[in-house]
Design a protein around this motif. Sequence first.
Motif, PDB file in Angstrom:
ATOM      1  N   MET A   1       0.838  -1.166   0.000  1.00  0.00           N
ATOM      2  CA  MET A   1       0.000   0.000   0.000  1.00  0.00           C
ATOM      3  C   MET A   1       0.888   1.235   0.000  1.00  0.00           C
ATOM      4  SD  MET A   1      -3.230  -0.831   2.443  1.00  0.00           S
ATOM      5  CE  MET A   1      -2.617  -2.171   3.431  1.00  0.00           C
ATOM      6  N   THR A   2       0.321   2.339  -0.354  1.00  0.00           N
ATOM      7  CA  THR A   2       1.051   3.584  -0.407  1.00  0.00           C
ATOM      8  C   THR A   2       1.558   3.931   0.984  1.00  0.00           C
ATOM      9  OG1 THR A   2      -0.382   4.261  -2.187  1.00  0.00           O
ATOM     10  CG2 THR A   2       0.847   5.996  -1.073  1.00  0.00           C
ATOM     11  N   PRO A   3       2.843   4.366   1.114  1.00  0.00           N
ATOM     12  CA  PRO A   3       3.406   4.647   2.430  1.00  0.00           C
ATOM     13  C   PRO A   3       2.623   5.699   3.199  1.00  0.00           C
ATOM     14  CG  PRO A   3       5.077   4.792   0.714  1.00  0.00           C
ATOM     15  CD  PRO A   3       3.769   4.609   0.036  1.00  0.00           C
ATOM     16  N   ALA A   4       2.592   5.543   4.514  1.00  0.00           N
ATOM     17  CA  ALA A   4       1.877   6.472   5.377  1.00  0.00           C
ATOM     18  C   ALA A   4       2.810   7.548   5.891  1.00  0.00           C
ATOM     19  CB  ALA A   4       1.294   5.724   6.576  1.00  0.00           C
ATOM     20  N   SER A   5       2.231   8.664   6.188  1.00  0.00           N
ATOM     21  CA  SER A   5       2.951   9.678   6.939  1.00  0.00           C
ATOM     22  C   SER A   5       3.017   9.164   8.369  1.00  0.00           C
ATOM     23  CB  SER A   5       2.176  10.991   6.886  1.00  0.00           C
ATOM     24  OG  SER A   5       2.615  11.849   7.892  1.00  0.00           O
ATOM     25  N   PRO A   6       4.200   9.094   8.973  1.00  0.00           N
ATOM     26  CA  PRO A   6       4.293   8.491  10.307  1.00  0.00           C
ATOM     27  C   PRO A   6       3.473   9.212  11.365  1.00  0.00           C
ATOM     28  CG  PRO A   6       6.395   9.443   9.627  1.00  0.00           C
ATOM     29  CD  PRO A   6       5.458   9.554   8.468  1.00  0.00           C
ATOM     30  N   SER A   7       3.211  10.479  11.178  1.00  0.00           N
ATOM     31  CA  SER A   7       2.481  11.205  12.206  1.00  0.00           C
ATOM     32  C   SER A   7       0.976  11.095  12.047  1.00  0.00           C
ATOM     33  CB  SER A   7       2.885  12.676  12.183  1.00  0.00           C
ATOM     34  OG  SER A   7       2.538  13.250  10.940  1.00  0.00           O
ATOM     35  N   THR A   8       0.491  10.705  10.873  1.00  0.00           N
ATOM     36  CA  THR A   8      -0.947  10.715  10.659  1.00  0.00           C
ATOM     37  C   THR A   8      -1.576   9.346  10.489  1.00  0.00           C
ATOM     38  OG1 THR A   8      -0.767  10.883   8.267  1.00  0.00           O
ATOM     39  CG2 THR A   8      -0.800  12.952   9.507  1.00  0.00           C
ATOM     40  N   GLY A   9      -0.867   8.376   9.913  1.00  0.00           N
ATOM     41  CA  GLY A   9      -1.457   7.078   9.639  1.00  0.00           C
ATOM     42  C   GLY A   9      -2.364   7.092   8.416  1.00  0.00           C
ATOM     43  N   TRP A  10      -2.373   8.179   7.658  1.00  0.00           N
ATOM     44  CA  TRP A  10      -3.217   8.288   6.469  1.00  0.00           C
ATOM     45  C   TRP A  10      -2.362   8.081   5.243  1.00  0.00           C
ATOM     46  CZ3 TRP A  10      -8.489   9.328   6.820  1.00  0.00           C
ATOM     47  CH2 TRP A  10      -8.926   9.564   8.111  1.00  0.00           C
ATOM     48  N   ALA A  44      -5.826   3.723   4.324  1.00  0.00           N
ATOM     49  CA  ALA A  44      -4.755   3.370   3.398  1.00  0.00           C
ATOM     50  C   ALA A  44      -5.353   3.092   2.023  1.00  0.00           C
ATOM     51  CB  ALA A  44      -4.000   2.141   3.887  1.00  0.00           C
ATOM     52  N   PHE A  45      -4.712   3.582   0.983  1.00  0.00           N
ATOM     53  CA  PHE A  45      -5.134   3.316  -0.385  1.00  0.00           C
ATOM     54  C   PHE A  45      -4.330   2.136  -0.901  1.00  0.00           C
ATOM     55  CE2 PHE A  45      -6.799   4.140  -4.482  1.00  0.00           C
ATOM     56  CZ  PHE A  45      -5.803   3.845  -5.384  1.00  0.00           C
ATOM     57  N   GLU A  46      -4.996   1.187  -1.550  1.00  0.00           N
ATOM     58  CA  GLU A  46      -4.337   0.052  -2.173  1.00  0.00           C
ATOM     59  C   GLU A  46      -4.703   0.050  -3.653  1.00  0.00           C
ATOM     60  OE1 GLU A  46      -3.718  -4.221  -0.548  1.00  0.00           O
ATOM     61  OE2 GLU A  46      -5.625  -4.235  -1.635  1.00  0.00           O
ATOM     62  N   SER A  47      -3.711   0.180  -4.523  1.00  0.00           N
ATOM     63  CA  SER A  47      -3.959   0.167  -5.957  1.00  0.00           C
ATOM     64  C   SER A  47      -4.300  -1.249  -6.409  1.00  0.00           C
ATOM     65  CB  SER A  47      -2.725   0.666  -6.718  1.00  0.00           C
ATOM     66  OG  SER A  47      -1.689  -0.304  -6.654  1.00  0.00           O
ATOM     67  N   ARG A  48      -4.880  -1.350  -7.592  1.00  0.00           N
ATOM     68  CA  ARG A  48      -5.183  -2.686  -8.113  1.00  0.00           C
ATOM     69  C   ARG A  48      -3.903  -3.470  -8.330  1.00  0.00           C
ATOM     70  NH1 ARG A  48      -8.220  -1.802 -13.703  1.00  0.00           N
ATOM     71  NH2 ARG A  48      -9.761  -2.463 -12.229  1.00  0.00           N
ATOM     72  N   GLU A  49      -2.813  -2.785  -8.687  1.00  0.00           N
ATOM     73  CA  GLU A  49      -1.528  -3.461  -8.879  1.00  0.00           C
ATOM     74  C   GLU A  49      -1.011  -4.039  -7.559  1.00  0.00           C
ATOM     75  OE1 GLU A  49      -2.257  -0.390 -10.008  1.00  0.00           O
ATOM     76  OE2 GLU A  49      -2.223  -0.677 -12.183  1.00  0.00           O
ATOM     77  N   GLU A  50      -1.184  -3.282  -6.475  1.00  0.00           N
ATOM     78  CA  GLU A  50      -0.773  -3.782  -5.160  1.00  0.00           C
ATOM     79  C   GLU A  50      -1.633  -4.976  -4.743  1.00  0.00           C
ATOM     80  OE1 GLU A  50       0.885   0.161  -2.891  1.00  0.00           O
ATOM     81  OE2 GLU A  50      -1.250   0.073  -3.361  1.00  0.00           O
ATOM     82  N   ALA A  51      -2.937  -4.897  -4.988  1.00  0.00           N
ATOM     83  CA  ALA A  51      -3.825  -6.006  -4.641  1.00  0.00           C
ATOM     84  C   ALA A  51      -3.464  -7.261  -5.438  1.00  0.00           C
ATOM     85  CB  ALA A  51      -5.283  -5.610  -4.906  1.00  0.00           C
ATOM     86  N   SER A  53      -0.537  -7.998  -6.754  1.00  0.00           N
ATOM     87  CA  SER A  53       0.748  -8.496  -6.263  1.00  0.00           C
ATOM     88  C   SER A  53       0.575  -9.311  -4.977  1.00  0.00           C
ATOM     89  CB  SER A  53       1.703  -7.325  -6.028  1.00  0.00           C
ATOM     90  OG  SER A  53       2.909  -7.778  -5.488  1.00  0.00           O
ATOM     91  N   LYS A  54      -0.244  -8.819  -4.060  1.00  0.00           N
ATOM     92  CA  LYS A  54      -0.514  -9.566  -2.822  1.00  0.00           C
ATOM     93  C   LYS A  54      -1.183 -10.908  -3.133  1.00  0.00           C
ATOM     94  CE  LYS A  54      -1.121  -5.772   0.403  1.00  0.00           C
ATOM     95  NZ  LYS A  54      -2.070  -5.109   1.300  1.00  0.00           N
ATOM     96  N   ARG A  58       0.251 -14.552  -2.201  1.00  0.00           N
ATOM     97  CA  ARG A  58      -0.523 -15.439  -1.339  1.00  0.00           C
ATOM     98  C   ARG A  58      -0.845 -16.777  -2.003  1.00  0.00           C
ATOM     99  NH1 ARG A  58      -5.846 -13.738   2.119  1.00  0.00           N
ATOM    100  NH2 ARG A  58      -5.567 -15.356   3.654  1.00  0.00           N
ATOM    101  N   TRP A  59      -1.071 -16.778  -3.322  1.00  0.00           N
ATOM    102  CA  TRP A  59      -1.470 -17.980  -4.039  1.00  0.00           C
ATOM    103  C   TRP A  59      -0.367 -18.497  -4.955  1.00  0.00           C
ATOM    104  CZ3 TRP A  59      -5.509 -20.334  -2.154  1.00  0.00           C
ATOM    105  CH2 TRP A  59      -6.433 -19.587  -1.431  1.00  0.00           C
ATOM    106  N   ALA A  60       0.872 -18.231  -4.615  1.00  0.00           N
ATOM    107  CA  ALA A  60       2.018 -18.608  -5.454  1.00  0.00           C
ATOM    108  C   ALA A  60       2.096 -20.104  -5.731  1.00  0.00           C
ATOM    109  CB  ALA A  60       3.315 -18.137  -4.805  1.00  0.00           C
ATOM    110  N   THR A  61       1.550 -20.921  -4.864  1.00  0.00           N
ATOM    111  CA  THR A  61       1.614 -22.377  -5.046  1.00  0.00           C
ATOM    112  C   THR A  61       0.450 -22.924  -5.869  1.00  0.00           C
ATOM    113  OG1 THR A  61       0.476 -22.745  -2.961  1.00  0.00           O
ATOM    114  CG2 THR A  61       2.899 -22.693  -2.893  1.00  0.00           C
ATOM    115  N   ASN A  62      -0.383 -22.035  -6.415  1.00  0.00           N
ATOM    116  CA  ASN A  62      -1.542 -22.464  -7.197  1.00  0.00           C
ATOM    117  C   ASN A  62      -1.473 -21.844  -8.597  1.00  0.00           C
ATOM    118  OD1 ASN A  62      -4.076 -23.037  -8.276  1.00  0.00           O
ATOM    119  ND2 ASN A  62      -5.096 -22.844  -6.289  1.00  0.00           N
TER     120      ASN A  62
END
Length: 119
Positions: A1-10, A44-51, A53-54, A58-62
């Motif tokens: 996911m896109t990195p967070a600002s350490p002070s905000t968590g957004w 947190a924003f997750e791009s379709r590319e990040e999703a 990749s995850k 997770r399913w690398a053995t299939n």
Amino acid sequence: MTPASPSTGWRKPPSSRAAGCAAGTAAWPPWGLLHGDPGLAALAFESREEAYSKFRTRWATNPDLLAAVTVTDFPAAFRLRLQPGTDFPAVRARYENAAGVDRIVGRRCAKDAPVGGLQ
């Protein structure tokens, strides 16, 4: 996911073209609505590319499953953590019909889990 600002968590979408937004991130309805919500502890924003990749990790053995999906099968998404005591049904009701919101999925995660669950 896109990195967070350490002070905000957004974590903001990385560019104005994130998830099909042509006008700019702040103008993308879900970001503007969610960013100001006092019931959210983290966003947190997750791009379709990040999703995708995850999913591949997770399913690398299939290999059959991996061959059946492409990056376009995954939506961009916002992952949320609610403030303690925030009522999830109320949050769902606020956003379920908002422009740019396709679906809301809720589940309980451990307090120490990253925003959005598994990394």
